[in-house]
Write a protein that holds these residues in place. Structure first.
Motif, PDB file in Angstrom:
ATOM      1  N   MET A 119       0.831  -1.206   0.000  1.00  0.00           N
ATOM      2  CA  MET A 119       0.000   0.000   0.000  1.00  0.00           C
ATOM      3  C   MET A 119       0.866   1.257   0.000  1.00  0.00           C
ATOM      4  O   MET A 119       0.524   2.260  -0.638  1.00  0.00           O
ATOM      5  N   ARG A 120       1.991   1.213   0.694  1.00  0.00           N
ATOM      6  CA  ARG A 120       2.886   2.368   0.695  1.00  0.00           C
ATOM      7  C   ARG A 120       3.411   2.647  -0.707  1.00  0.00           C
ATOM      8  O   ARG A 120       3.445   3.801  -1.157  1.00  0.00           O
ATOM      9  N   LEU A 121       3.811   1.583  -1.420  1.00  0.00           N
ATOM     10  CA  LEU A 121       4.302   1.761  -2.782  1.00  0.00           C
ATOM     11  C   LEU A 121       3.188   2.253  -3.697  1.00  0.00           C
ATOM     12  O   LEU A 121       3.379   3.189  -4.487  1.00  0.00           O
ATOM     13  N   LEU A 122       2.000   1.657  -3.588  1.00  0.00           N
ATOM     14  CA  LEU A 122       0.906   2.017  -4.484  1.00  0.00           C
ATOM     15  C   LEU A 122       0.381   3.420  -4.202  1.00  0.00           C
ATOM     16  O   LEU A 122      -0.084   4.101  -5.120  1.00  0.00           O
ATOM     17  N   GLN A 123       0.449   3.857  -2.956  1.00  0.00           N
ATOM     18  CA  GLN A 123       0.044   5.229  -2.665  1.00  0.00           C
ATOM     19  C   GLN A 123       0.982   6.216  -3.367  1.00  0.00           C
ATOM     20  O   GLN A 123       0.532   7.224  -3.924  1.00  0.00           O
ATOM     21  N   ALA A 124       2.276   5.910  -3.360  1.00  0.00           N
ATOM     22  CA  ALA A 124       3.231   6.763  -4.079  1.00  0.00           C
ATOM     23  C   ALA A 124       2.962   6.712  -5.579  1.00  0.00           C
ATOM     24  O   ALA A 124       3.090   7.731  -6.274  1.00  0.00           O
ATOM     25  N   VAL A 125       2.600   5.557  -6.098  1.00  0.00           N
ATOM     26  CA  VAL A 125       2.239   5.436  -7.510  1.00  0.00           C
ATOM     27  C   VAL A 125       1.048   6.338  -7.820  1.00  0.00           C
ATOM     28  O   VAL A 125       1.045   7.083  -8.819  1.00  0.00           O
ATOM     29  N   ARG A 126       0.032   6.305  -6.976  1.00  0.00           N
ATOM     30  CA  ARG A 126      -1.203   7.055  -7.217  1.00  0.00           C
ATOM     31  C   ARG A 126      -1.005   8.559  -7.084  1.00  0.00           C
ATOM     32  O   ARG A 126      -1.711   9.341  -7.711  1.00  0.00           O
ATOM     33  N   GLU A 127      -0.052   8.956  -6.281  1.00  0.00           N
ATOM     34  CA  GLU A 127       0.187  10.380  -6.085  1.00  0.00           C
ATOM     35  C   GLU A 127       1.139  10.958  -7.121  1.00  0.00           C
ATOM     36  O   GLU A 127       1.017  12.129  -7.498  1.00  0.00           O
ATOM     37  N   GLY A 128       2.119  10.144  -7.578  1.00  0.00           N
ATOM     38  CA  GLY A 128       3.126  10.633  -8.508  1.00  0.00           C
ATOM     39  C   GLY A 128       4.043  11.643  -7.825  1.00  0.00           C
ATOM     40  O   GLY A 128       3.844  11.999  -6.661  1.00  0.00           O
ATOM     41  N   PRO A 129       5.073  12.133  -8.529  1.00  0.00           N
ATOM     42  CA  PRO A 129       5.524  11.658  -9.844  1.00  0.00           C
ATOM     43  C   PRO A 129       6.269  10.341  -9.723  1.00  0.00           C
ATOM     44  O   PRO A 129       6.585   9.896  -8.617  1.00  0.00           O
ATOM     45  N   THR A 130       6.587   9.721 -10.848  1.00  0.00           N
ATOM     46  CA  THR A 130       7.248   8.420 -10.801  1.00  0.00           C
ATOM     47  C   THR A 130       8.652   8.506 -10.217  1.00  0.00           C
ATOM     48  O   THR A 130       9.173   7.495  -9.745  1.00  0.00           O
ATOM     49  N   SER A 131       9.276   9.684 -10.232  1.00  0.00           N
ATOM     50  CA  SER A 131      10.635   9.816  -9.685  1.00  0.00           C
ATOM     51  C   SER A 131      10.687   9.422  -8.209  1.00  0.00           C
ATOM     52  O   SER A 131      11.738   8.995  -7.718  1.00  0.00           O
ATOM     53  N   ARG A 132       9.576   9.530  -7.491  1.00  0.00           N
ATOM     54  CA  ARG A 132       9.542   9.103  -6.087  1.00  0.00           C
ATOM     55  C   ARG A 132       9.819   7.611  -5.954  1.00  0.00           C
ATOM     56  O   ARG A 132      10.290   7.145  -4.906  1.00  0.00           O
ATOM     57  N   LEU A 133       9.503   6.866  -7.009  1.00  0.00           N
ATOM     58  CA  LEU A 133       9.627   5.408  -6.939  1.00  0.00           C
ATOM     59  C   LEU A 133      11.070   4.940  -7.074  1.00  0.00           C
ATOM     60  O   LEU A 133      11.376   3.800  -6.735  1.00  0.00           O
ATOM     61  N   ARG A 134      11.944   5.800  -7.557  1.00  0.00           N
ATOM     62  CA  ARG A 134      13.339   5.401  -7.749  1.00  0.00           C
ATOM     63  C   ARG A 134      13.931   4.860  -6.455  1.00  0.00           C
ATOM     64  O   ARG A 134      14.586   3.822  -6.447  1.00  0.00           O
ATOM     65  N   THR A 135      13.702   5.551  -5.372  1.00  0.00           N
ATOM     66  CA  THR A 135      14.194   5.098  -4.066  1.00  0.00           C
ATOM     67  C   THR A 135      13.253   4.103  -3.428  1.00  0.00           C
ATOM     68  O   THR A 135      13.677   3.097  -2.838  1.00  0.00           O
ATOM     69  N   LEU A 136      11.955   4.340  -3.576  1.00  0.00           N
ATOM     70  CA  LEU A 136      10.968   3.527  -2.867  1.00  0.00           C
ATOM     71  C   LEU A 136      10.938   2.084  -3.370  1.00  0.00           C
ATOM     72  O   LEU A 136      10.689   1.158  -2.584  1.00  0.00           O
ATOM     73  N   ILE A 137      11.188   1.865  -4.652  1.00  0.00           N
ATOM     74  CA  ILE A 137      11.217   0.492  -5.169  1.00  0.00           C
ATOM     75  C   ILE A 137      12.268  -0.327  -4.430  1.00  0.00           C
ATOM     76  O   ILE A 137      12.016  -1.465  -4.019  1.00  0.00           O
ATOM     77  N   GLY A 138      13.459   0.241  -4.240  1.00  0.00           N
ATOM     78  CA  GLY A 138      14.504  -0.479  -3.514  1.00  0.00           C
ATOM     79  C   GLY A 138      14.126  -0.761  -2.073  1.00  0.00           C
ATOM     80  O   GLY A 138      14.387  -1.852  -1.551  1.00  0.00           O
ATOM     81  N   GLU A 139      13.493   0.198  -1.406  1.00  0.00           N
ATOM     82  CA  GLU A 139      13.048  -0.011  -0.027  1.00  0.00           C
ATOM     83  C   GLU A 139      11.977  -1.099   0.034  1.00  0.00           C
ATOM     84  O   GLU A 139      11.981  -1.953   0.932  1.00  0.00           O
ATOM     85  N   HIS A 140      11.082  -1.074  -0.936  1.00  0.00           N
ATOM     86  CA  HIS A 140      10.016  -2.080  -0.995  1.00  0.00           C
ATOM     87  C   HIS A 140      10.596  -3.478  -1.201  1.00  0.00           C
ATOM     88  O   HIS A 140      10.128  -4.458  -0.599  1.00  0.00           O
ATOM     89  N   ILE A 141      11.621  -3.591  -2.038  1.00  0.00           N
ATOM     90  CA  ILE A 141      12.279  -4.885  -2.251  1.00  0.00           C
ATOM     91  C   ILE A 141      12.855  -5.412  -0.940  1.00  0.00           C
ATOM     92  O   ILE A 141      12.695  -6.591  -0.592  1.00  0.00           O
ATOM     93  N   GLU A 142      13.550  -4.549  -0.206  1.00  0.00           N
ATOM     94  CA  GLU A 142      14.162  -4.958   1.057  1.00  0.00           C
ATOM     95  C   GLU A 142      13.117  -5.420   2.068  1.00  0.00           C
ATOM     96  O   GLU A 142      13.341  -6.363   2.837  1.00  0.00           O
ATOM     97  N   GLN A 143      11.969  -4.796   2.067  1.00  0.00           N
ATOM     98  CA  GLN A 143      10.940  -5.082   3.070  1.00  0.00           C
ATOM     99  C   GLN A 143      10.052  -6.277   2.712  1.00  0.00           C
ATOM    100  O   GLN A 143       9.487  -6.908   3.588  1.00  0.00           O
ATOM    101  N   THR A 144       9.924  -6.577   1.430  1.00  0.00           N
ATOM    102  CA  THR A 144       8.911  -7.562   1.023  1.00  0.00           C
ATOM    103  C   THR A 144       9.434  -8.667   0.113  1.00  0.00           C
ATOM    104  O   THR A 144       8.644  -9.503  -0.322  1.00  0.00           O
TER     105      THR A 144
END
Length: 331
Positions: free
Chosen positions: A261-286
């Motif tokens: 949900m944290r990743l998808l909320q960032a997706v829904r809010e944009g911009p995609t540049s936020r995901l550059r860091t968050l994707i790596g954090e999401h990988i570590e956590q899940t």
């Protein structure tokens, strides 16, 4: 099993595996376009399009041998909406898919077989997925991606083995997005070093994304990109007696769900540049399947656009988190 070629990026050996244009009988129908076509080559949409074989099993298409009683309806409704949106717009020339289960340990491979045909079997769930496929490859664009990637310093290879068995992650995403199979395809392997080396990064996938964008523009294609991966990826190790028993379907645990949900909320809010860091954090956590790089490749190819993604569906399959998401460039 894909063949592994141990060659250096940009070396004569690497280039020799991509011998010029295909013979006339194998060339793409777009090979004879005028130079003006290059002006309209662009990526028209990108989709996070996960590939759980259960979704195809639930639909009972004629290509898949096992039969089901349905299930995972919300996810399948998301794909129905994706298909509705695609059909409401100008038809794309090609679907380009990056999938985490065509695993290549050395470099990035691109399928250049003009007409792959065969049966794809999911090795863990052969009771659910034994799928007969027959589709066309846009060989000209596939070779262009290889050329651009090689020029940017990546280790690359063309898959030309006519009897190659196409992996279920590639087939799953392509079927769910376009069950008519009437749009040509380019499929790209996952260099799965990130699965085995903890210090590996997703930087190389950004380069592959840039190569893909350049090839699309140079060949004048209107392309749709498909990132065929789930999100959180811890899953059950015991299947219920009835695989489609939805009373048994829920997130693996609350932690996995909250990070999805944290990743998808960032997706829904944009911009995609936020995901550059968050994707790596999401990988570590899940233990996210995005570690194979498909999502990073897609967003890089689109230039990390200043856009919000449209989440069409979210659901779990054997406990893993899966989302169907659309990114539609402006203009």
């Amino acid at each position: 099993m894909s063949r592994v070629f141990q060659v250096q990026a940009g070396s004569p050996a690497s280039r020799s595996r991509r011998p010029g244009p295909s013979p006339p009988s194998q060339r793409s129908p777009w090979s004879e376009r005028s130079d003006d076509s290059a002006n309209r080559g662009r990526i028209v949409a990108g989709y996070l399009s996960p590939h759980p074989p259960h979704l195809i099993y639930a639909e009972n298409p004629p290509q898949n041998e096992p039969r089901s009683h349905g299930g995972w309806d919300v996810m399948r409704w998301g794909y129905e909406e994706l298909r509705r949106r695609m059909s409401a717009r100008a038809r794309p020339d090609v679907l380009i898919v990056h999938a985490p289960h065509w695993i290549t340990m050395v470099g990035h491979h691109v399928n250049c077989v003009p007409n792959p045909r065969g049966i794809s079997v999911e090795p863990i769930f052969p009771n659910l997925f034994r799928y007969h496929y027959d589709f066309r490859t846009d060989v000209e664009l596939a070779e262009a991606i290889l050329g651009e990637a090689d020029g940017l310093g990546l280790v690359t290879s063309a898959m030309r083995e006519p009897d190659v068995r196409v992996d279920y992650a590639t087939i799953g995403a392509l079927h769910l997005v376009n069950p008519a199979w009437d749009i040509p395809v380019v499929s790209i392997s996952a260099n799965n070093n990130p699965y085995f080396y903890s210090d590996a990064s997703l930087d190389e996938m950004e380069v592959l994304g840039e190569a893909t964008r350049r090839a699309v523009e140079r060949t004048g294609r209107r392309a749709v990109l498909l990132a065929s991966n789930s999100l959180s990826h811890l899953h059950w190790d015991v299947e219920p007696d009835l695989p489609e028993d939805m009373s048994r379907e829920h997130p693996y645990n609350q932690h996995q769900y909250e990070w999805d949900m944290r990743l998808l909320q960032a997706v829904r809010e944009g911009p995609t540049s936020r995901l550059r860091t968050l994707i790596g954090e999401h990988i570590e956590q899940t233990e996210s399947e995005t570690k194979a790089g498909s999502l990073t490749w897609l967003l890089s190819a689109m230039g990390w656009p200043d856009l919000a993604g449209d989440v069409l569906a979210y659901g779990t399959v054997i406990g893993t988190g899966n989302a169907v998401v659309e990114w539609m460039p402006r203009g």
